[in-house]
Design a protein around this motif. Structure first.
Motif, mmCIF file in Angstrom:
data_model
loop_
_atom_site.group_PDB
_atom_site.id
_atom_site.type_symbol
_atom_site.label_atom_id
_atom_site.label_comp_id
_atom_site.label_asym_id
_atom_site.label_seq_id
_atom_site.Cartn_x
_atom_site.Cartn_y
_atom_site.Cartn_z
ATOM 1 N N SER A 35 50.667 -23.999 -30.956
ATOM 2 C CA SER A 35 51.113 -22.455 -29.752
ATOM 3 C C SER A 35 51.023 -21.277 -30.887
ATOM 4 N N PHE A 36 51.285 -21.118 -31.868
ATOM 5 C CA PHE A 36 51.345 -19.754 -32.702
ATOM 6 C C PHE A 36 49.493 -20.008 -33.324
ATOM 7 N N VAL A 37 48.510 -20.584 -33.637
ATOM 8 C CA VAL A 37 47.291 -20.698 -33.270
ATOM 9 C C VAL A 37 47.066 -19.808 -32.488
ATOM 10 N N LEU A 38 47.079 -20.443 -30.991
ATOM 11 C CA LEU A 38 46.750 -19.555 -29.812
ATOM 12 C C LEU A 38 47.208 -18.510 -29.954
ATOM 13 N N VAL A 39 48.417 -17.905 -30.443
ATOM 14 C CA VAL A 39 48.931 -16.970 -30.432
ATOM 15 C C VAL A 39 48.031 -16.097 -31.239
ATOM 16 N N ARG A 40 47.195 -15.930 -32.251
ATOM 17 C CA ARG A 40 46.006 -15.721 -32.977
ATOM 18 C C ARG A 40 45.077 -15.450 -32.166
ATOM 19 N N ALA A 41 44.647 -16.561 -31.041
ATOM 20 C CA ALA A 41 43.595 -16.236 -31.433
ATOM 21 C C ALA A 41 43.389 -14.986 -29.508
ATOM 22 N N LYS A 52 49.599 -12.004 -24.183
ATOM 23 C CA LYS A 52 49.954 -11.757 -25.551
ATOM 24 C C LYS A 52 51.184 -11.721 -26.133
ATOM 25 N N VAL A 53 52.181 -11.495 -25.153
ATOM 26 C CA VAL A 53 53.289 -10.958 -24.860
ATOM 27 C C VAL A 53 53.648 -12.677 -24.794
ATOM 28 N N ALA A 54 52.943 -13.351 -23.541
ATOM 29 C CA ALA A 54 53.211 -14.518 -23.468
ATOM 30 C C ALA A 54 53.085 -16.082 -24.400
ATOM 31 N N ALA A 55 52.220 -15.877 -24.598
ATOM 32 C CA ALA A 55 51.684 -16.500 -26.263
ATOM 33 C C ALA A 55 53.188 -16.606 -26.876
ATOM 34 N N ARG A 56 53.708 -14.979 -27.497
ATOM 35 C CA ARG A 56 54.808 -15.087 -28.515
ATOM 36 C C ARG A 56 55.477 -15.484 -27.859
ATOM 37 N N THR A 57 55.885 -15.450 -26.629
ATOM 38 C CA THR A 57 57.294 -15.886 -26.096
ATOM 39 C C THR A 57 57.313 -17.603 -26.123
ATOM 40 N N VAL A 58 56.178 -17.890 -25.560
ATOM 41 C CA VAL A 58 56.133 -19.737 -25.660
ATOM 42 C C VAL A 58 55.981 -20.669 -27.200
ATOM 43 N N ALA A 59 55.555 -18.965 -27.873
ATOM 44 C CA ALA A 59 55.019 -20.234 -29.454
ATOM 45 C C ALA A 59 56.982 -20.090 -29.859
ATOM 46 N N TYR A 60 57.722 -18.961 -29.692
ATOM 47 C CA TYR A 60 58.590 -19.011 -30.648
ATOM 48 C C TYR A 60 59.546 -19.482 -29.716
ATOM 49 N N GLY A 61 59.648 -19.594 -28.289
ATOM 50 C CA GLY A 61 60.737 -20.510 -27.490
ATOM 51 C C GLY A 61 60.648 -21.497 -27.886
ATOM 52 N N THR A 62 59.487 -22.303 -27.396
ATOM 53 C CA THR A 62 58.959 -23.933 -27.959
ATOM 54 C C THR A 62 59.124 -24.711 -28.980
ATOM 55 N N GLY A 91 51.521 -27.343 -20.423
ATOM 56 C CA GLY A 91 50.189 -26.837 -19.857
ATOM 57 C C GLY A 91 50.769 -25.332 -20.178
ATOM 58 N N TRP A 92 51.088 -24.824 -21.029
ATOM 59 C CA TRP A 92 50.702 -23.782 -21.808
ATOM 60 C C TRP A 92 48.968 -22.874 -21.501
ATOM 61 N N PRO A 93 48.576 -24.277 -22.499
ATOM 62 C CA PRO A 93 47.471 -23.450 -23.606
ATOM 63 C C PRO A 93 45.736 -24.002 -22.339
ATOM 64 N N ILE A 94 46.222 -25.008 -20.773
ATOM 65 C CA ILE A 94 45.919 -24.925 -20.460
ATOM 66 C C ILE A 94 45.633 -23.784 -18.736
ATOM 67 N N LEU A 95 46.863 -23.244 -19.272
ATOM 68 C CA LEU A 95 46.764 -22.120 -18.079
ATOM 69 C C LEU A 95 46.729 -21.045 -18.514
ATOM 70 N N ALA A 96 46.504 -20.863 -20.177
ATOM 71 C CA ALA A 96 46.369 -19.604 -20.927
ATOM 72 C C ALA A 96 44.348 -19.800 -20.869
ATOM 73 N N ALA A 97 44.397 -20.721 -21.146
ATOM 74 C CA ALA A 97 42.278 -20.797 -21.312
ATOM 75 C C ALA A 97 42.226 -20.284 -19.495
ATOM 76 N N ALA A 98 43.172 -21.438 -18.480
ATOM 77 C CA ALA A 98 42.615 -20.562 -17.473
ATOM 78 C C ALA A 98 42.680 -18.890 -16.481
ATOM 79 N N ILE A 99 43.939 -17.750 -17.279
ATOM 80 C CA ILE A 99 43.795 -16.744 -16.819
ATOM 81 C C ILE A 99 43.010 -16.071 -18.073
ATOM 82 N N ALA A 100 42.552 -16.333 -19.146
ATOM 83 C CA ALA A 100 41.605 -15.056 -20.265
ATOM 84 C C ALA A 100 40.876 -14.567 -19.143
ATOM 85 N N PRO A 101 40.722 -13.619 -19.987
ATOM 86 C CA PRO A 101 40.049 -12.416 -19.785
ATOM 87 C C PRO A 101 38.600 -12.706 -19.979
#
Length: 103
Positions: A35-41, A52-62, A91-101
């Motif tokens: 999830s931290f790698v996803l934050v960098r991406a 960006k904010v959601a990715a960081r929140t998920v990474a630190y929250g998990t 579910g977050w990586p799947i959702l992030a891939a689906a909503i990414a621009p």
């Protein structure tokens, strides 16, 4: 009355039980690390500032929940914490891939 066995210090636990425990812990740590790698991406992605904010929140929250579950635990409420934790962690990586621009 619960039929689950509390192995405590593990004197009565089988080796397959401990193999499952440590393999699961390793896999969850890898997922949290990913999830931290996803934050960098996501940081390099244009658009969708909330992503960006959601990715960081998920990474630190998990990460915080993983540490809390391993170190402290939640007693009788472990299942109530684990279910949303697992839904977000898987579910977050799947959702992030689906909503990414898209370009």
């Amino acid at each position: 009355m619960s039929t689950q066995t509390d192995y405590g210090d593990g004197a009565l636990a089988s080796s397959s039980f401990w193999l499952h425990q440590y393999a699961s812990l390793l896999l969850f740590l890898l997922l949290v690390s990913a999830s931290f790698v996803l934050v960098r991406a996501v940081r390099r992605t244009d658009g969708f500032g909330f992503l960006k904010v959601a990715a960081r929140t998920v990474a630190y929250g998990t990460l915080a929940l993983t540490v809390a579950m391993v170190v402290v635990g939640f007693g009788d409420h472990d299942g109530l914490v684990q279910r949303p934790y697992l839904a977000v962690l898987f579910g977050w990586p799947i959702l992030a891939a689906a909503i990414a621009p898209r370009r």
